[in-house]
Each structure stands twice: as structure tokens, then as C-alpha cells.
Design an enzyme around this catalytic site. Structure first.
Site: not given
Length: 471
Positions: A167, A313, A363, A384, A421
Site C-alpha cells: 500500500c 490540535n 452539545n 473545526d 472536511c
């Protein structure tokens, strides 16, 4: 017309590539045809496999005129052949063209779904095209008919595990482990009850999480230890049930290397567990964090909120630039992990100390204007979210903008940097921010986090519209 090349009527010209990396053609009557494996600019023959009123799905039979951007796939397991690996979709397309197509997907989604055009297109964030995937989930199957254990991704459009022996998107040392791992699992008592091996690479450790449906025998535990001795980079973790059951096979001992990644630009090190969410591509993540912080441009006297903060992050790098940072995440366990990471970095930091950091659990898919007010004013936001996007957050901000009487002195952030994303949910949320919350989309661009796949990561900047900058 004189000089025009003759082409048979059943040939199709590929006009574009869709989000699933399928070639898109149109018949003379306007019907759209999706053809896997075909590239823009090519003339192809295809066999229809599925028909609807307005579109057809077809199988590529032949490429009669190739596009200049078609390249030879590096991996022998990539393709349209029976048993082909489904882990990649774009190895036949030059990586630069992949990025251009993803940029077009982002622009099209922003306009068609959100009616938003960014003021500036950011230069794409790119990195290594091979060996970039430091996280993966390999399926494991003992196939009696083949007399073999298979370890890899699923076959293209199938639930079967592809018979891969190498791979090229995982690090070379991980690719080299695929065949030895097949031999290992084939020798174990638990050969029928191991469904997957999860990969999580750090800067110094390669963690392999063995999912086992039944308790492992002493013999199997010994085989795992022997494998780790032969391959010292490997650190075994065991998972009996859910993610909360993940544990190290053996205590590595004091001074042993642990799982983590660095953000050298900020002097930050992020320890993590192999089942924690971290970015698949650490090379791109470093550049992405640097660009996001630079675009947000926090000042020492300002407060910043990092929504969907995960392990920190972005939060901890922001704490090296801003005056105060609040990280908010939906999971209590992730908030606990982010607090541990803050303490880890604060204790080991040799340069300027981190600014005050606080983490909280919310939430975020049920945000309300009242909760937004309760979390206080921040000069800037970093957002994000997962693939579902940040609709509730954007909607709460829009509600406060449309009814200033609710705000009682609270002010919206002057700038928002949104890392996405999923371009479709980014476009939806961008529409809310621009048309209902008082922002303009100053800039947007793609992040090629997953080369050779159809996955589109992106980043967008939203600035508050005031009387001074309304024009």
C-alpha cells in the site's frame, strides 16, 4: 466540417469529474452519464449498468483518446479490475489535477449550495502524495477458499477485503508489515475472531490496535510479543469491545517512547491514544494549523474560542498567540484528554508560557443563542466540525445578529476561520453566516489532506461586516 476528427456516435466525451471521482459525460439528449475511471477531456466507450430518468451509471469499456493528465497508477492494486482495492479513487489522475478538481468542488458547492463566493482563493495546501496516511483501519478476514488471511481495505464497491500485498499511501514501513501481519494472524488461535487492525502512527511509535471478539490465548499473546520484538517500531494495543476498552498489551516501561505528534512551529507536542481522533495526514496537519492560526491572526490581548476542539490540535497552538483560549468539544472524555494535553505542554514548555486555556463540554449540535451568550464574548473563533458541519452554531449566531435585543452587550466575533472536511456542509453554514449572520467570506481554499481520494478538506475565512467594511 473539414479537418474535424471522426468519432463514432457511441463514444462519450468526459466533461468533468464528480465528487466521487467519476467521469461525467452528456448524451446528445442531455442525459448525464457517470463513468468510473474516466477523466475530463477523454473520449471513451462505456456500458450502461443503471438507468434513471435523468442520468445513467456506466462501466468504462475503453479509453479511445486519453487525457494529458492521466498517469500510471503507482499501486498494482488500484484500478477497475475485479478485486481492486477501494482505498483510493484518483491514482490515475495527476496529483496537481486532483487538487484543481477539489478546488472546483469547493467553489461549486459554496455557490450552488450557499450562494457564496469567496473574496480570495487561497493557495491549496499540499504535501507528500505517498506515504502520508498515518491513520488507517485495516479489515482482517480469514478466507478459507483462498487458504489465506487478508489484511487491507475493502475492494472497490464491495464488502470483501482486497487481497493487497503493498500500500503506497501508508508509510513504507507499514506497507512492509502487511504480509508479515497476514502470517501472524494466520498462525493465531484467534484467526477467525479478529475483524480489524487499526493503525495509528506517531512521530516515534507505530500503534496497532488489534480488535478481538474473544479473549486471546496465552499463545496468541506470546505471538504478538514476538512480532513486536521482530518489528521494534510496533506497539500493540488490544481492543476487546468498544473504544473505551483499548489498552496496551504490555506496559512499555519508564522512558519508553509514547504515541504523539509535534507541532514544531508552536513548540507543542500532542500525546494521543490510538483511538483518539487525530488527522490522518500529519504533514498537512502541521501546515493547516499554522495557516489557520495565521489567518485567524489572534492578538495577545484577545480571547479566542476553538469550537469542536478535540484534543486541542488548534487550541494549544492558539494559546501561544492569543491572550485567552476556550476550547469547546461535545465529548466529556475528549475534554478530559485535552486538559491532559494542556497540562503536559504547560509543564514541559521551555519558551513563553501558554496563555490561560479552559476547556468545556457542550452539545454543539444543539447550540442555542442563550448558550452562545453564556460562553461569553470572543474576538475570534476557530471552527473545526465533523462532516455534519456546524449548523446549530451558525444558526445561533445568525439569530443573535437578526435580533440584537437578545445580545445585551454581547458582540459577535470579528473573524471566524472554519476548517471543514465536507464542502457541502461548509457551503450550507457559509450561506447562513453570509446571508443571515452579518459576515462576508473573505477567503477559501482546499487542503489536500487525502491525496488520491475524492475527500475534500478545506478552510474558509469569514469577516464581520461593519459600516466601515460593508462595501
Amino acid at each position: 466540417m473539414t479537418g474535424e476528427k471522426f468519432r463514432p456516435a457511441d463514444w462519450l466525451r468526459i466533461e468533468s469529474l464528480d465528487i466521487e471521482a467519476q467521469g461525467v459525460a452528456r448524451r446528445a439528449d442531455g442525459k448525464v452519464v457517470f463513468i468510473d475511471g474516466a477523466l475530463p477531456g477523454e473520449w471513451v466507450s462505456a456500458q450502461v449498468q443503471r438507468k434513471k430518468n435523468n442520468w445513467e451509471q456506466a462501466r468504462l469499456l475503453a479509453v479511445h483518446e486519453e487525457a494529458s493528465l492521466r498517469v500510471r497508477p503507482r499501486c498494482p492494486h488500484f484500478g477497475l479490475h475485479e478485486g481492486a482495492c477501494g482505498g483510493c479513487k484518483m491514482q490515475h489522475l495527476h496529483v496537481g489535477a486532483q487538487v484543481a478538481i477539489k478546488q472546483r468542488v469547493l467553489e461549486d458547492d459554496l455557490w450552488h449550495l450557499g450562494k457564496v463566493r469567496p473574496g480570495n482563493l487561497l493557495r491549496p495546501i499540499e504535501g507528500p502524495a505517498w506515504g502520508y496516511r498515518w491513520r488507517a483501519r485495516f479489515s482482517v478476514r480469514h478466507v478459507r477458499k483462498k487458504g489465506a488471511v487478508l489484511i487491507g481495505f475493502h475492494e472497490r464497491k464491495s464488502r470483501y477485503v482486497a487481497d493487497i500485498r503493498e500500500c503506497h499511501v501508508v508509510p513504507p514501513h507499514v506497507s512492509a508489515l502487511l504480509l508479515p501481519l497476514r502470517v501472524l494472524i494466520g498462525s493465531m488461535d484467534a484467526i477467525e475472531t479478529i475483524p480489524q487492525i487499526e493503525l495509528a502512527c506517531g512521530d516515534a511509535v507505530t500503534a496497532l490496535v488489534l480488535r478481538h471478539l474473544e479473549p486471546l490465548s496465552e499463545g496468541d499473546l506470546a505471538r504478538l510479543r514476538s512480532f513486536a520484538e521482530e518489528h521494534p517500531v510496533v506497539q500493540w494495543w488490544l481492543q476487546a469491545k468498544g473504544p473505551d476498552t483499548v489498552r496496551l498489551l504490555d506496559d512499555p516501561g519508564e522512558g519508553a517512547k509514547s504515541l504523539g505528534y509535534s507541532l514544531p512551529e508552536f513548540g507543542i507536542t500532542m500525546p494521543f491514544r490510538p483511538t483518539d481522533f487525530t488527522q490522518v495526514n500529519p504533514h498537512i496537519n502541521r501546515v493547516l494549523v499554522e495557516r489557520a492560526v495565521r489567518l485567524l491572526d489572534p492578538q495577545l490581548g484577545e480571547r479566542v474560542i476553538d469550537w469542536f476542539c478535540g484534543l486541542g490540535n488548534f487550541t494549544l497552538p492558539l494559546a501561544t498567540r492569543a491572550g485567552e483560549v476556550l476550547g469547546i468539544e461535545g465529548s466529556e472524555s475528549l475534554v478530559a484528554r485535552s486538559r491532559e494535553n494542556e497540562a503536559f505542554n504547560r509543564a514541559r514548555r521551555s519558551g513563553a508560557p501558554l496563555s490561560p486555556v479552559r476547556f468545556a463540554a457542550r452539545n454543539l449540535f444543539e447550540m442555542t443563542p442563550q448558550q452562545l451568550l453564556a460562553d461569553g464574548f470572543a474576538h475570534r473563533w476557530l471552527v473545526d466540525p465533523p462532516r455534519e458541519g456546524a449548523f446549530a452554531l451558525a444558526k445561533a449566531l445568525a439569530d443573535l445578529h437578526q435580533d440584537p435585543s437578545l445580545r445585551a452587550g454581547w458582540q459577535p466575533p470579528q473573524r471566524i476561520v472554519y476548517v471543514s472536511c465536507n464542502p457541502a456542509t461548509l457551503a450550507r453554514d457559509a450561506g447562513l453566516l453570509v446571508h443571515q449572520a452579518g459576515y462576508r467570506c473573505s477567503a477559501a481554499g482546499v487542503v489536500n489532506m487525502f491525496p488520491h481520494t475524492a475527500h475534500v478538506e478545506s478552510i474558509a475565512v469569514f469577516d464581520r461586516v461593519t459600516n466601515e467594511n460593508a462595501a
